[in-house]
Design a protein around this motif. Structure first.
Motif, PDB file in Angstrom:
ATOM      1  N   GLU A 132     -12.101 -37.656   5.893  1.00 65.24           N
ATOM      2  CA  GLU A 132     -11.754 -37.010   4.632  1.00 65.24           C
ATOM      3  C   GLU A 132     -12.815 -37.219   3.568  1.00 65.24           C
ATOM      4  OE1 GLU A 132      -7.979 -38.395   3.390  1.00 65.24           O
ATOM      5  OE2 GLU A 132      -6.879 -37.310   4.947  1.00 65.24           O
ATOM      6  N   THR A 133     -13.701 -38.209   3.731  1.00 64.53           N
ATOM      7  CA  THR A 133     -14.751 -38.493   2.751  1.00 64.53           C
ATOM      8  C   THR A 133     -16.053 -38.802   3.464  1.00 64.53           C
ATOM      9  OG1 THR A 133     -14.322 -40.880   2.677  1.00 64.53           O
ATOM     10  CG2 THR A 133     -13.057 -39.480   1.159  1.00 64.53           C
ATOM     11  N   SER A 134     -17.138 -38.669   2.723  1.00 68.91           N
ATOM     12  CA  SER A 134     -18.452 -39.080   3.210  1.00 68.91           C
ATOM     13  C   SER A 134     -19.230 -39.644   2.034  1.00 68.91           C
ATOM     14  CB  SER A 134     -19.200 -37.899   3.834  1.00 68.91           C
ATOM     15  OG  SER A 134     -20.400 -38.341   4.450  1.00 68.91           O
ATOM     16  N   THR A 135     -19.934 -40.748   2.255  1.00 68.76           N
ATOM     17  CA  THR A 135     -20.647 -41.445   1.184  1.00 68.76           C
ATOM     18  C   THR A 135     -22.141 -41.476   1.483  1.00 68.76           C
ATOM     19  OG1 THR A 135     -18.724 -42.812   0.702  1.00 68.76           O
ATOM     20  CG2 THR A 135     -20.848 -43.614  -0.079  1.00 68.76           C
ATOM     21  N   CYS A 136     -22.944 -41.232   0.449  1.00 68.24           N
ATOM     22  CA  CYS A 136     -24.405 -41.282   0.596  1.00 68.24           C
ATOM     23  C   CYS A 136     -24.838 -42.736   0.699  1.00 68.24           C
ATOM     24  CB  CYS A 136     -25.077 -40.598  -0.588  1.00 68.24           C
ATOM     25  SG  CYS A 136     -26.883 -40.601  -0.519  1.00 68.24           S
ATOM     26  N   GLN A 137     -25.544 -43.061   1.783  1.00 71.56           N
ATOM     27  CA  GLN A 137     -25.929 -44.438   2.078  1.00 71.56           C
ATOM     28  C   GLN A 137     -27.361 -44.727   1.624  1.00 71.56           C
ATOM     29  OE1 GLN A 137     -23.566 -45.399   6.105  1.00 71.56           O
ATOM     30  NE2 GLN A 137     -24.984 -43.688   6.314  1.00 71.56           N
TER      31      GLN A 137
END
Length: 822
Positions: free
Chosen positions: A761-766
């Motif tokens: 449901e989410t994606s985070t910039c690493q």
């Protein structure tokens, strides 16, 4: 009578020293006819002669000053030649621009000589010569500044009242009369002619046959009273004129024939000519515009891909505003002017790349939200769009797609009208003008000098060098970039001289570009800008297109210099001295030397002498004083101007580093208790500020240093590298929340009704520049709502069946009981 030996030596030195050396005028009988800019002879025709008193007696008659000195590149501006009165004219006046374009001048009743600027296809300083004998000779010369039409004051143009109506005329619900206004006093005539001119570029794109042309089309009115107001009802133009979709109105005196070139005129802004298009447009403007949009798409597919050579946008608004060597405010969306961003809804500020791309002369645009994040066309119609034709044009101008403003209109603006404003096909436009993200953006490197003066190198080393003289701040052989500075002691209010110095002049040149010098002059805190040793005025224009650079002067006594390599300088007044900041793109790595150090991410070698010897970072102030003195300018390579006898006697004919001047060194300062207390309260832990308070005894000088240091630190913070993971698409049949793609940002995914999310449901910039999860998918018929309804529906059915079963069992048991009674 023989001249004394010393005077002969002085004359010989004046004749042989390169650069702006003065020449004595005693007994000189020379002339400046056809010699403006020359120093040869016994009198001078160079701009520096005025301050030195060495000008030829006829200098002002041949080396012309004009007023006004600037106007639109569209031409038609009357200017007066100063200091030249011709009370009994015997020949005609002809003004010749760039040795090829001639306009007729005239002499007024007061004997003042006038010229009219021509229609040009370029901006910048345009040399002109003047003939007063019907063109037989042109011994007088001057310079005219042609500017982008958008930078001309409103009083110098005619105004399209309700521009939206003009540019949407003929589309749904947009009809009626159109009105144009102007300042009647700008045209000394009783009646005027109002004309329509059209702009086009013809020939094979990106070939020598590609040409730009303004054409007179037809009059809208002739013999119109010069009232400053004209209203008309548009009619479709004859078919032969309808190929022109971009144009402008021109208002001239009725005494000229319609379409006469290069006469006194007022032009309107260039605009989309919706109001003069044919009946096919007016009958179905959406269909007409869609056809034009599709034709533009086909043309774009045939043209070379200009996007590949554009620079990436800065990642944040702070970076975009701090990277002043490569990006400058787009005045169509300026946070300093209230963020009126008509074409970029959702943005508060946009910038454009200063320099056009090298091969295709294209331009980058970058827009930002209030939160400081980049706004992309993939997320919003308000996103930034690159330009096939840079709005500001590109040297050498004159031919497509390098014509300032107009090439941009043909290849980027009118197509936006076709696809986005007159037809609902904006997605087609955005596919071919996609926003650049910032994954490849690298902030510039920063160095600064300010205060007494204190230097912070590109790699972060810092030191104080308060020598008196002229010094090399930066040399970069990569582009032959040179930055030089002059340092002088402060004179106290009591008339004594401090034992510290500060920058009073900074000069820069790159390759064969113009030389620009910024210096303190006149009263305290007054900046003066010189171009090739001639003082510039900024009463009319604060932006100038120069050879190899752009120049911008801010109202708050600061000057920005943007060089063709992407390097930039900012010079401002801080207290009694100048503060200078230099920004360099990464390509300058390992290519710098001078007082601002060796740019290579290693401060250990920043104190490198001319002979290559490196002083350690732990060197004392006296040892670093030797480092500074080693970088004194040489006369043969000086960029600085010597246009007063004070500068000649103290800098041109003296050693470039004054060995007799004894400064105050930081280790040798011993403040009084009261001074130490005041410095501590003002400066805190800023050791630059503390030193300047002790060296000058002035809290105001210390405060100016503190503020300059804080500005440097703020810019360093703004230019810190930021990691971007790039744009992340929403799932098909779904949408996303979040338009920031920088490290730490999280994007949330959702599906449309009737679809269910498969994936995260989410994606985070690493930190490594990758997203933690890929974009999920949305599959039909299995949304959470459907699943829940199935589950709860099934449970309800099971409950209902169970209830019926229980009731039937009870009924059966009751019937058995009744049947067994007697």
């Amino acid at each position: 009578m023989k001249l004394p030996l010393l005077l002969w030596a002085l004359l010989l030195l004046l004749a042989t020293v390169p650069g702006p050396g003065p020449q004595p005028a005693a007994g000189a009988k020379g002339t400046c006819s056809s010699r403006c800019g020359d120093r040869d002879g016994l009198c001078s025709c160079h701009p520096t002669c005025s301050g030195l008193g060495t000008c030829c007696s006829d200098f002002w008659n041949f080396c012309l000053e004009i007023s006004p000195y600037s106007g639109s590149m569209m031409g038609g501006k009357d200017f007066v030649v100063q200091n030249l009165n011709w009370l009994d004219p015997t020949g005609g006046v002809i003004c010749r621009f760039k040795e090829s374009i001639q306009t007729l001048g005239h002499v007024d009743s007061s004997g003042h000589v006038h010229c009219v600027s021509p229609l040009l296809y370029e901006t910048g300083r345009i040399p002109f010569t003047l003939s007063m004998d019907n063109g037989r000779s042109f011994p007088r010369s001057g310079t005219w500044l042609a500017v982008h039409p958008s930078k001309v004051s409103e009083t110098e143009k005619s105004q399209l009242v309700n521009q939206t109506q003009w540019q949407y005329y003929g589309t749904a619900d947009t009809t009626g009369n159109l009105t144009v206004t102007w300042q009647a006093s700008a045209l000394p005539t009783k009646t005027v002619t109002i004309e329509l001119w059209g702009y086009e570029e013809t020939g094979k794109p990106y070939s020598g046959e590609w040409t730009a042309k303004w054409s007179y089309l037809y009059p809208l009115g002739m013999g119109i009273p010069n009232s400053g107001f004209f209203t008309f009802t548009p009619k479709p133009a004859p078919q032969k004129y309808q190929r022109w979709e971009v144009g402008a109105l021109r208002i001239i005196s009725s005494r000229y024939y319609a379409g006469e070139k290069d006469v006194l005129a007022l032009w309107s802004d260039e605009h989309a000519l919706a109001w003069h298009l044919g009946t096919d447009f007016q009958e179905d403007p959406v269909a007409w515009a869609r056809a034009q949009c599709l034709a533009w798409e086909e043309l774009e597919d045939e043209l070379p891909n200009f996007l590949e050579e554009l620079p990436d946008c800065p990642c944040t608004l702070a970076q975009a505003r701090a990277d002043s060597g490569r990006f400058h405010t787009d005045y169509g969306c300026d946070i300093e002017r209230g963020s009126v961003c008509t074409y970029h809804p959702g943005a508060v500020h946009c910038v454009r790349s200063v320099q056009a791309s090298p091969r295709y002369a294209s331009g980058q645009q970058c827009c930002y939200t209030e939160a400081g994040t980049q706004l992309l066309t993939a997320d919003s119609i308000g996103g930034s769009t690159p330009d096939r034709g840079h709005d500001w044009g590109a040297p050498p101008f004159r031919t497509p797609p390098r014509v300032p403003g107009l090439s941009h209109w043909l290849y980027d603006v009118i197509s936006f009208y076709h696809c986005c404003l007159w037809a609902p096909d904006c997605s087609r436009y955005m596919r071919r003008r996609p926003s650049s993200d910032c994954r490849s953006y690298r902030p510039p490197r920063l160095a600064s000098a300010f205060g007494d003066p204190h230097f912070i190198t590109f790699d972060g080393a810092n030191f104080t060098f308060n020598g008196r003289g002229e010094y090399v701040l930066l040399e970069a052989p990569l582009t032959n970039l040179r930055v030089q500075g002059r340092a002088e002691p402060r004179i106290t209010p009591e008339g004594t001289q401090d034992r510290g110095t500060g920058l009073t002049a900074v000069a820069v040149q790159e390759g064969n570009s113009d030389v620009v010098e910024v210096r303190l002059a006149g009263g305290a805190g007054v900046l003066q800008v010189l171009l090739n040793q001639e003082v510039l005025g900024f009463t009319e224009q604060r932006w100038m297109d120069l050879k190899g650079m752009f120049l911008s002067v801010a109202p708050k006594e600061s000057v920005s210099i943007m060089l063709s390599s992407g390097a930039g300088l900012e010079v401002s007044v801080q207290g009694p001295f100048l503060s200078v900041t230099v920004l360099l793109p990464e390509k300058f790595l390992t290519h710098t030397r001078g007082l601002l150090g060796t740019l290579n991410d290693d401060p250990m070698d920043d104190f490198t002498l001319r002979n290559g010897k490196v002083l350690p970072l732990t060197s004392s102030s006296r040892e670093l004083f030797r480092f500074g003195a080693d970088w004194a300018v040489e006369n043969a390579s000086s960029l600085l101007t010597y246009d007063s006898w004070f500068l000649v006697n103290n800098f041109l004919y003296q050693p470039k580093h004054d060995h007799t001047f004894q400064p105050l060194f930081p280790e040798e300062t011993t403040p009084s208790p009261s001074q130490a207390t005041e410095a501590a309260e003002l400066c805190g832990d800023d050791h630059f500020c503390r030193f300047d308070v002790m060296a000058t005894g002035s809290l105001s000088v210390g405060n100016a240093t503190r503020m300059a240091h804080q500005q440097y630190q703020h810019r360093v913070q703004s230019l810190k590298p930021v990691r971007s993971c790039g744009w992340l698409a929403p799932p098909p049949n779904g949408h996303k929340e979040g338009i920031s793609y920088l490290m730490g940002s999280t994007v949330y995914f959702h599906c449309n009704s009737g679809y269910s999310l498969v994936g995260a449901e989410t994606s985070t910039c690493q930190a490594d520049g990758t997203w933690s999860r890929p974009t999920p998918t949305c599959q039909p018929g299995q949304s959470h709502a459907v699943l829940l309804s199935i589950i709860f529906g099934g449970l309800a059915v099971v409950a209902l069946v169970a209830l019926v079963y229980v009731l039937l069992r009870r009924r059966k048991s009751h019937m058995t009981s009744w049947g067994s009674q007697p």
